[in-house]
Design a protein around this motif. Structure first.
Motif, PDB file in Angstrom:
ATOM      1  N   GLN A 158       0.850  -1.190   0.000  1.00  0.00           N
ATOM      2  CA  GLN A 158       0.000   0.000   0.000  1.00  0.00           C
ATOM      3  C   GLN A 158       0.892   1.249   0.000  1.00  0.00           C
ATOM      4  O   GLN A 158       1.860   1.328   0.748  1.00  0.00           O
ATOM      5  N   ILE A 159       0.528   2.180  -0.886  1.00  0.00           N
ATOM      6  CA  ILE A 159       1.327   3.408  -1.004  1.00  0.00           C
ATOM      7  C   ILE A 159       0.419   4.624  -0.959  1.00  0.00           C
ATOM      8  O   ILE A 159      -0.794   4.528  -1.167  1.00  0.00           O
ATOM      9  N   HIS A 160       1.046   5.778  -0.698  1.00  0.00           N
ATOM     10  CA  HIS A 160       0.346   7.054  -0.760  1.00  0.00           C
ATOM     11  C   HIS A 160       0.319   7.488  -2.225  1.00  0.00           C
ATOM     12  O   HIS A 160       1.367   7.679  -2.841  1.00  0.00           O
ATOM     13  N   THR A 161      -0.876   7.617  -2.816  1.00  0.00           N
ATOM     14  CA  THR A 161      -0.975   7.860  -4.248  1.00  0.00           C
ATOM     15  C   THR A 161      -0.375   9.201  -4.668  1.00  0.00           C
ATOM     16  O   THR A 161       0.016   9.369  -5.824  1.00  0.00           O
ATOM     17  N   GLU A 162      -0.275  10.162  -3.755  1.00  0.00           N
ATOM     18  CA  GLU A 162       0.247  11.475  -4.137  1.00  0.00           C
ATOM     19  C   GLU A 162       1.762  11.484  -4.302  1.00  0.00           C
ATOM     20  O   GLU A 162       2.293  12.117  -5.212  1.00  0.00           O
ATOM     21  N   ASP A 163       2.468  10.782  -3.418  1.00  0.00           N
ATOM     22  CA  ASP A 163       3.929  10.834  -3.496  1.00  0.00           C
ATOM     23  C   ASP A 163       4.586   9.453  -3.536  1.00  0.00           C
ATOM     24  O   ASP A 163       5.809   9.346  -3.600  1.00  0.00           O
ATOM     25  N   GLY A 164       3.791   8.361  -3.537  1.00  0.00           N
ATOM     26  CA  GLY A 164       4.345   7.018  -3.609  1.00  0.00           C
ATOM     27  C   GLY A 164       4.946   6.522  -2.308  1.00  0.00           C
ATOM     28  O   GLY A 164       5.610   5.473  -2.304  1.00  0.00           O
ATOM     29  N   GLY A 165       4.744   7.199  -1.215  1.00  0.00           N
ATOM     30  CA  GLY A 165       5.286   6.754   0.071  1.00  0.00           C
ATOM     31  C   GLY A 165       4.588   5.507   0.592  1.00  0.00           C
ATOM     32  O   GLY A 165       3.390   5.310   0.368  1.00  0.00           O
ATOM     33  N   ARG A 166       5.343   4.642   1.268  1.00  0.00           N
ATOM     34  CA  ARG A 166       4.791   3.406   1.823  1.00  0.00           C
ATOM     35  C   ARG A 166       3.816   3.710   2.953  1.00  0.00           C
ATOM     36  O   ARG A 166       4.028   4.613   3.766  1.00  0.00           O
ATOM     37  N   ILE A 167       2.745   2.957   3.001  1.00  0.00           N
ATOM     38  CA  ILE A 167       1.786   3.031   4.092  1.00  0.00           C
ATOM     39  C   ILE A 167       2.072   1.868   5.031  1.00  0.00           C
ATOM     40  O   ILE A 167       2.064   0.714   4.621  1.00  0.00           O
ATOM     41  N   ARG A 168       2.345   2.159   6.263  1.00  0.00           N
ATOM     42  CA  ARG A 168       2.674   1.128   7.250  1.00  0.00           C
ATOM     43  C   ARG A 168       1.693   1.185   8.410  1.00  0.00           C
ATOM     44  O   ARG A 168       1.197   2.255   8.778  1.00  0.00           O
ATOM     45  N   TYR A 169       1.450   0.002   8.959  1.00  0.00           N
ATOM     46  CA  TYR A 169       0.584  -0.091  10.121  1.00  0.00           C
ATOM     47  C   TYR A 169       1.462  -0.262  11.354  1.00  0.00           C
ATOM     48  O   TYR A 169       2.278  -1.181  11.415  1.00  0.00           O
ATOM     49  N   ARG A 170       1.258   0.587  12.277  1.00  0.00           N
ATOM     50  CA  ARG A 170       2.034   0.507  13.514  1.00  0.00           C
ATOM     51  C   ARG A 170       1.132   0.014  14.635  1.00  0.00           C
ATOM     52  O   ARG A 170      -0.051   0.349  14.700  1.00  0.00           O
ATOM     53  N   LYS A 171       1.715  -0.787  15.514  1.00  0.00           N
ATOM     54  CA  LYS A 171       0.957  -1.386  16.606  1.00  0.00           C
ATOM     55  C   LYS A 171       1.205  -0.597  17.882  1.00  0.00           C
ATOM     56  O   LYS A 171       2.337  -0.455  18.341  1.00  0.00           O
ATOM     57  N   PHE A 172       0.123  -0.081  18.445  1.00  0.00           N
ATOM     58  CA  PHE A 172       0.190   0.735  19.644  1.00  0.00           C
ATOM     59  C   PHE A 172      -0.510   0.036  20.796  1.00  0.00           C
ATOM     60  O   PHE A 172      -1.515  -0.661  20.599  1.00  0.00           O
ATOM     61  N   CYS A 173       0.004   0.201  21.934  1.00  0.00           N
ATOM     62  CA  CYS A 173      -0.644  -0.270  23.158  1.00  0.00           C
ATOM     63  C   CYS A 173      -1.664   0.783  23.587  1.00  0.00           C
ATOM     64  O   CYS A 173      -1.331   1.965  23.730  1.00  0.00           O
ATOM     65  N   GLU A 174      -2.915   0.360  23.807  1.00  0.00           N
ATOM     66  CA  GLU A 174      -3.958   1.317  24.168  1.00  0.00           C
ATOM     67  C   GLU A 174      -3.719   1.957  25.535  1.00  0.00           C
ATOM     68  O   GLU A 174      -4.069   3.114  25.765  1.00  0.00           O
ATOM     69  N   LEU A 175      -3.130   1.169  26.446  1.00  0.00           N
ATOM     70  CA  LEU A 175      -2.943   1.701  27.797  1.00  0.00           C
ATOM     71  C   LEU A 175      -1.786   2.694  27.874  1.00  0.00           C
ATOM     72  O   LEU A 175      -1.885   3.735  28.518  1.00  0.00           O
ATOM     73  N   GLU A 176      -0.686   2.356  27.215  1.00  0.00           N
ATOM     74  CA  GLU A 176       0.493   3.225  27.291  1.00  0.00           C
ATOM     75  C   GLU A 176       0.568   4.221  26.138  1.00  0.00           C
ATOM     76  O   GLU A 176       1.389   5.135  26.171  1.00  0.00           O
ATOM     77  N   ASP A 177      -0.276   4.017  25.136  1.00  0.00           N
ATOM     78  CA  ASP A 177      -0.303   4.898  23.967  1.00  0.00           C
ATOM     79  C   ASP A 177       1.087   5.047  23.350  1.00  0.00           C
ATOM     80  O   ASP A 177       1.566   6.139  23.077  1.00  0.00           O
ATOM     81  N   ARG A 178       1.710   3.904  23.097  1.00  0.00           N
ATOM     82  CA  ARG A 178       3.012   3.916  22.448  1.00  0.00           C
ATOM     83  C   ARG A 178       3.118   2.697  21.537  1.00  0.00           C
ATOM     84  O   ARG A 178       2.406   1.715  21.703  1.00  0.00           O
TER      85      ARG A 178
END
Length: 331
Positions: free
Chosen positions: A36-56
């Motif tokens: 998956q890429i950003h159609t405007e500039d071709g940048g990669r779209i990444r999914y990051r995993k966050f902890c809901e309690l620590e918000d990190r």
């Protein structure tokens, strides 16, 4: 031995016989994956995993399993908890029965695995199980645990190897209710005959000759765009008319299948009808008659013949008159 990583180590339990084996994927995917890429500039779209309690953001090493209860609370479950399940199939492929292969519904078939003998001690029991399956013409039904759940499997022989197909549990296969047409339909014998002819014309095929044309087309598009060229255009789809007459559609399908195989269908020619009248044809206007006319020679011959006959008659009359005169004198 396949040069791939095993996904499971254990043993096949065959009564009191144990066969140490490794489970290896028997299939592989050749499908093309996309990012998956950003159609405007071709940048990669990444999914990051966050902890809901620590918000990190957390790393993969910090992520475990948990079961969400009905009230929304999370119950942690570790790999060690799963490793100590009170099941004999946790590290064993337990054969429970031997049945004819036709008893297995293809709808139950799932992923396939090769069972590789694990070490030299496994060679003899592995070969024993393989040859027993060959001679019986049956398959083995087994239970095993993989990826956190107990599964059903079918063992059969392919070449000199034992293959295990994962099977869905019977209650995981949906009944085909509401799938077939509910309208009453009558199929005529002629339609079945044409369908049989179409099947015979298409014939068989070597599965090795089949390949993924979609993947090849995608690769051509990627290669063209990488070279800065326009991607190949798709051919115009064939115009398919509405199927009004099933018989006509079947006949056309048989004809098209024969032509695709290089078979020329027999050409039917309509001969002209024979005339029923036996009257002689009229001669075209202006055409001279072919009857022979009498020639001058034949005319002269005819005149001479007539003159000869006339002379003969007059001579006969003179002779008769002389005889009469002679009789009178003698009297």
């Amino acid at each position: 031995m396949l040069d791939v990583r095993s996904i499971w180590n254990g043993a096949v339990s065959f009564g009191l016989v144990s066969v140490p084996v490794k489970l290896v994927n028997a299939t592989e995917s050749h499908s093309i994956s996309f990012r998956q890429i950003h159609t405007e500039d071709g940048g990669r779209i990444r999914y990051r995993k966050f902890c809901e309690l620590e918000d990190r953001e957390v790393s993969g090493a910090e992520i475990g399993k948990g079961y969400e209860d009905a009230d929304g609370s999370i119950i942690p479950v570790t790999d060690e908890d799963l490793a100590h399940l009170p099941l004999p199939t946790a590290k064993t492929i337990e054969i429970v029965a031997f049945v004819p292969g036709e008893r297995i519904d293809p709808l139950q078939m799932d992923a396939a695995y090769y069972l590789a003998a694990s070490g030299a001690p496994a060679a003899k029991p592995y070969t024993l199980l393989r040859e027993a399956l060959k001679r019986s013409n049956k398959v083995a039904i087994a239970k095993f645990a993989l990826r956190g759940r107990e599964r059903l499997g079918m063992l059969r022989v392919v070449g000199d190897a034992i293959v295990m197909h994962g099977l869905l549990w019977p209650d995981e296969v949906r009944a085909p209710e509401g799938v077939a047409p509910e309208t009453d339909v009558t199929v005529r014998d002629k339609e079945l005959d044409l369908a049989d002819a179409l099947m015979d014309t298409l014939g068989e095929i070597d599965l090795e000759d089949l390949h993924d044309e979609y993947r090849e087309a995608v690769e051509e598009v990627i290669a063209a765009k990488a070279a800065g060229e326009a991607p190949p255009e798709a051919p115009e789809p064939a115009k398919g008319g509405k199927v009004i007459d099933l018989m006509a559609a079947l006949e056309s399908s048989v004809r098209a299948a024969k032509e695709s195989r290089g078979e020329q269908p027999a050409e039917v020619r309509e001969f002209p009808r024979r005339r029923t009248s036996r009257s002689a044809p009229k001669e075209p206007a202006g055409k001279k008659s072919t009857a022979k006319k009498p020639t001058a020679k034949s005319t002269q011959t005819g005149k001479k013949t007539a003159a000869t006959k006339s002379t003969a008659k007059s001579t006969t009359k003179k002779t008769a008159a002389r005889k009469t005169t002679s009789r009178k004198r003698s009297a």
